[in-house]
Design an enzyme around this catalytic site. Structure first.
Site, PDB file in Angstrom:
ATOM      1  NE  ARG A 121      -3.883 112.181  57.431  1.00 14.18           N
ATOM      2  CZ  ARG A 121      -3.659 112.961  58.496  1.00 14.18           C
ATOM      3  NH1 ARG A 121      -3.634 114.264  58.372  1.00 14.18           N
ATOM      4  NH2 ARG A 121      -3.478 112.412  59.674  1.00 14.18           N
ATOM      5  CE  LYS A 143      -2.066 102.236  37.069  1.00 14.30           C
ATOM      6  NZ  LYS A 143      -1.743 100.985  36.352  1.00 14.30           N
ATOM      7  CD  GLU A 185       5.036 102.006  27.028  1.00 14.86           C
ATOM      8  OE1 GLU A 185       3.838 101.881  26.673  1.00 14.86           O
ATOM      9  OE2 GLU A 185       5.563 101.294  27.906  1.00 14.86           O
ATOM     10  CE  LYS A 227      -1.153 106.569  31.453  1.00 13.53           C
ATOM     11  NZ  LYS A 227       0.056 105.989  32.011  1.00 13.53           N
ATOM     12  CD  GLU A 237      -5.058  99.578  36.187  1.00  9.73           C
ATOM     13  OE1 GLU A 237      -4.408  99.919  37.185  1.00  9.73           O
ATOM     14  OE2 GLU A 237      -4.553  99.048  35.193  1.00  9.73           O
ATOM     15  NE  ARG A 242      -5.856 104.492  34.666  1.00 12.73           N
ATOM     16  CZ  ARG A 242      -4.881 105.193  35.248  1.00 12.73           C
ATOM     17  NH1 ARG A 242      -3.664 104.709  35.365  1.00 12.73           N
ATOM     18  NH2 ARG A 242      -5.130 106.380  35.739  1.00 12.73           N
ATOM     19  CG  ASN A 246      -1.869  96.656  30.906  1.00 12.42           C
ATOM     20  OD1 ASN A 246      -0.933  97.388  31.224  1.00 12.42           O
ATOM     21  ND2 ASN A 246      -2.868  96.393  31.721  1.00 12.42           N
ATOM     22  CG  HIS A 249       2.674  96.773  28.812  1.00 15.39           C
ATOM     23  ND1 HIS A 249       2.547  97.372  27.571  1.00 15.39           N
ATOM     24  CD2 HIS A 249       3.325  97.679  29.590  1.00 15.39           C
ATOM     25  CE1 HIS A 249       3.080  98.578  27.616  1.00 15.39           C
ATOM     26  NE2 HIS A 249       3.560  98.796  28.823  1.00 15.39           N
ATOM     27  CG  HIS A 253       4.989  93.693  32.535  1.00 15.21           C
ATOM     28  ND1 HIS A 253       3.677  94.049  32.730  1.00 15.21           N
ATOM     29  CD2 HIS A 253       5.701  94.833  32.629  1.00 15.21           C
ATOM     30  CE1 HIS A 253       3.602  95.343  32.918  1.00 15.21           C
ATOM     31  NE2 HIS A 253       4.815  95.857  32.851  1.00 15.21           N
ATOM     32  CG  HIS A 266       8.653  99.392  30.401  1.00 14.32           C
ATOM     33  ND1 HIS A 266       8.041  98.291  30.953  1.00 14.32           N
ATOM     34  CD2 HIS A 266       7.677 100.143  29.845  1.00 14.32           C
ATOM     35  CE1 HIS A 266       6.735  98.392  30.740  1.00 14.32           C
ATOM     36  NE2 HIS A 266       6.487  99.507  30.070  1.00 14.32           N
TER      37      HIS A 266
HETATM   38  N1  LIG Z   1       3.460 105.725  36.787  1.00 14.67           N
HETATM   39  C1  LIG Z   1       3.244 105.136  35.640  1.00 14.67           C
HETATM   40  O1  LIG Z   1       2.131 105.107  35.127  1.00 14.67           O
HETATM   41  C2  LIG Z   1       4.399 104.508  34.939  1.00 14.67           C
HETATM   42  C3  LIG Z   1       4.265 104.084  33.603  1.00 14.67           C
HETATM   43  C4  LIG Z   1       5.377 103.573  32.940  1.00 14.67           C
HETATM   44  C5  LIG Z   1       6.582 103.478  33.605  1.00 14.67           C
HETATM   45  N2  LIG Z   1       6.681 103.892  34.901  1.00 14.67           N
HETATM   46  C6  LIG Z   1       7.974 103.824  35.618  1.00 14.67           C
HETATM   47  O2  LIG Z   1       8.877 104.682  34.942  1.00 14.67           O
HETATM   48  C7  LIG Z   1      10.200 104.219  35.147  1.00 14.67           C
HETATM   49  C8  LIG Z   1      10.911 104.222  33.823  1.00 14.67           C
HETATM   50  O3  LIG Z   1      10.934 105.529  33.317  1.00 14.67           O
HETATM   51  P1  LIG Z   1      12.050 106.038  32.285  1.00 14.67           P
HETATM   52  O4  LIG Z   1      12.091 105.111  31.148  1.00 14.67           O
HETATM   53  O5  LIG Z   1      11.801 107.464  32.043  1.00 14.67           O
HETATM   54  O6  LIG Z   1      13.395 105.752  33.089  1.00 14.67           O
HETATM   55  P2  LIG Z   1      14.350 106.702  33.973  1.00 14.67           P
HETATM   56  O7  LIG Z   1      13.585 107.616  34.821  1.00 14.67           O
HETATM   57  O8  LIG Z   1      15.317 105.792  34.637  1.00 14.67           O
HETATM   58  O9  LIG Z   1      15.111 107.530  32.853  1.00 14.67           O
HETATM   59  C9  LIG Z   1      15.951 106.856  31.936  1.00 14.67           C
HETATM   60  C10 LIG Z   1      17.355 107.459  31.937  1.00 14.67           C
HETATM   61  O10 LIG Z   1      17.309 108.714  31.265  1.00 14.67           O
HETATM   62  C11 LIG Z   1      17.921 109.704  32.063  1.00 14.67           C
HETATM   63  N3  LIG Z   1      17.324 110.985  31.693  1.00 14.67           N
HETATM   64  C12 LIG Z   1      16.153 111.509  32.092  1.00 14.67           C
HETATM   65  N4  LIG Z   1      15.904 112.646  31.428  1.00 14.67           N
HETATM   66  C13 LIG Z   1      16.962 112.853  30.598  1.00 14.67           C
HETATM   67  C14 LIG Z   1      17.281 113.847  29.638  1.00 14.67           C
HETATM   68  N5  LIG Z   1      16.446 114.834  29.374  1.00 14.67           N
HETATM   69  N6  LIG Z   1      18.455 113.731  28.975  1.00 14.67           N
HETATM   70  C15 LIG Z   1      19.294 112.685  29.199  1.00 14.67           C
HETATM   71  N7  LIG Z   1      19.026 111.707  30.079  1.00 14.67           N
HETATM   72  C16 LIG Z   1      17.869 111.786  30.761  1.00 14.67           C
HETATM   73  C17 LIG Z   1      17.670 109.248  33.469  1.00 14.67           C
HETATM   74  O11 LIG Z   1      18.534 109.849  34.382  1.00 14.67           O
HETATM   75  C18 LIG Z   1      17.898 107.742  33.326  1.00 14.67           C
HETATM   76  O12 LIG Z   1      19.267 107.459  33.339  1.00 14.67           O
HETATM   77  C19 LIG Z   1      10.089 102.857  35.789  1.00 14.67           C
HETATM   78  O13 LIG Z   1      10.374 102.961  37.167  1.00 14.67           O
HETATM   79  C20 LIG Z   1       8.628 102.486  35.596  1.00 14.67           C
HETATM   80  O14 LIG Z   1       8.128 101.642  36.622  1.00 14.67           O
HETATM   81  C21 LIG Z   1       5.626 104.408  35.558  1.00 14.67           C
HETATM   82 ZN   LIG Z   2       4.751 100.444  29.452  1.00 15.37          ZN
END
Ligand SMILES: NC(=O)c1ccc[n+]([C@@H]2O[C@H](COP(=O)([O-])OP(=O)(O)OC[C@H]3O[C@@H](n4cnc5c(N)ncnc54)[C@H](O)[C@@H]3O)[C@@H](O)[C@H]2O)c1
Ligand SMILES: [Zn+2]
Length: 362
Positions: A121, A143, A185, A227, A237, A242, A246, A249, A253, A266
């Site tokens: 938990r 999140k 972003e 943020k 939210e 929040r 968006n 977005h 999206h 993204h």
């Molecule tokens: N929780 C939230 O509020 C929130 C907000 C926005 C996005 N997200 C989520 O985040 C994800 C996208 O995140 P992302 O864009 O970081 O993608 P990701 O985690 O897939 O990373 C992108 C790529 O970069 C590589 N990588 C990571 N660190 C590195 C480094 N230092 N050097 C070289 N390569 C590196 C990863 O292995 C991957 O291949 C999605 O799943 C999305 O849904 C969550």
């Molecule tokens: Zn975003």
């Protein structure tokens, strides 16, 4: 090192930002957890590139280190992988008080956070984001989620980390495309809340693209502060605050979904979505065209896409119907009034919406 506080009523936490700060991780950890067993959730690539630095810092500070690596793909953000990790932690840490460290991009951050929320938990969670997008966005705000075959992020929770440590040195190994992805972003934060941050990106985008660590530190600090401020005023939210996050977005999206998730990252889809949002804002006379032009120029300068190729308008509109921001039947958009200032508007006329998307289809 900069310390940005996320001022939540119950469990406030710090976002630490700087270059080379992972070396000081354990001094920070000891302030917030009692156990000395670190469980690191990461992926193969991040661990290969940067794992040694993290492991050394932890061991030097007296922590034991157990590492679980997942595949480098959004596919790792699944219920199967998450439950597998929970079981591995249970087998490893039955008699321990583990702290879970999510070490990677947003995928690993969301997955590790979800696992930390579930095991017993909830055990302490620390986010150590290694992509620009994760440092300025996904690691902050609590999140956590995994995907289902039915859709992205469908099982999740609000689960706040105890600490976010954003060491910009990790960003040195990102691809240009990943840096631009995060910068989308960052531009968004400028438009929604901070004209000075926007101007900073305009002035320094070359340094940012060249991974200049002083410039990246300034950027991550500025974005994380926005943020942090928004989520601390609307933790779950529920207050609508929040919503401004968006910006770009709604159309973004829709483009992401209609194009299939492997085509655009993204941030790239969000960049297109911001162009559409600015076009709508101009048509509604909320925003002056020269301000929209500044947004467009900056997005292009950092190398983000200018048009959607080969996607019919009907597909994008169809994907938009499913967007959660379309509450009831009325559409709902975050519109820009100026750089640094946004407003939420409902019932945008369909003709305006269509014309504004058409502007960016080739
Ligand atoms: N929780 C939230 O509020 C929130 C907000 C926005 C996005 N997200 C989520 O985040 C994800 C996208 O995140 P992302 O864009 O970081 O993608 P990701 O985690 O897939 O990373 C992108 C790529 O970069 C590589 N990588 C990571 N660190 C590195 C480094 N230092 N050097 C070289 N390569 C590196 C990863 O292995 C991957 O291949 C999605 O799943 C999305 O849904 C969550
Ligand atoms: Zn975003």
């Amino acid at each position: 090192m900069f310390n940005i506080r996320v001022r939540l009523k119950e469990d406030p936490y710090s976002i630490l930002v700087g270059a080379g700060i992972v070396g000081g991780l354990t001094a920070q950890l000891k302030k917030i957890v009692s156990g000395r067993d670190a469980v690191v959730i990461t992926n193969h690539l991040v661990w290969r590139l940067h794992g040694r630095r993290l492991a050394e810092a932890l061991r030097r500070g007296g922590f034991t280190v157990k590492v679980f690596q997942v595949e480098d793909s959004e596919r790792a953000k699944s219920a199967e992988v998450a439950f597998g990790l929970v079981r591995k932690i249970a087998q490893y840490a039955a008699d321990k008080k583990p702290v879970v460290l999510s070490f990677g991009g947003g995928v690993v951050g969301d997955l590790g956070g979800f696992v930390a929320a579930l095991y017993k938990r909830g055990v302490p969670l620390v986010q150590i984001p290694t992509t620009l997008l994760a440092q300025i966005d996904s690691s902050i705000g609590g999140k956590v989620a995994v995907d289902l075959p039915e859709g992205k992020n469908l099982i999740g929770a609000f689960y706040q980390p105890r600490l976010v440590l954003a060491d910009v040195d990790f960003l040195a190994t990102l691809s240009d495309r990943q840096v631009a992805n995060g910068l989308a972003e960052a531009v968004k934060y400028g438009v929604i809340a901070d004209a000075r941050l926007f101007a900073f990106i305009e002035k320094n985008y070359r340094r940012l693209l060249a991974r200049d660590s002083a410039a990246l530190t300034q950027l991550v600090k500025g974005c994380a502060a926005i943020k942090a401020d928004v989520v601390s005023r609307d933790e779950k939210e529920t207050r609508g605050l929040r919503t401004i996050l968006n910006f770009g977005h709604t159309a973004g999206h829709a483009i992401e979904t209609a194009a299939g998730y492997d085509r655009y990252h993204h941030g790239e889809a969000v960049a297109l979505g911001m162009r559409v949002a600015c076009a709508i804002s101009c048509r509604l006379k909320l925003m002056k065209p020269f301000e929209a032009a500044r947004v467009e120029c900056l997005l292009s300068a950092v190398g983000l896409p200018q048009v959607v190729e080969g996607l019919p308008l009907t597909r994008i509109l169809k994907a938009m119907q499913f967007d959660k921001k379309f509450q009831g039947k009325q559409n709902r958009f975050v519109m820009a009034r100026a750089i640094g200032q946004v407003v939420v508007r409902e019932a945008i006329p369909e003709a305006v919406l269509k014309a504004s998307i058409r502007d960016y289809i080739s």
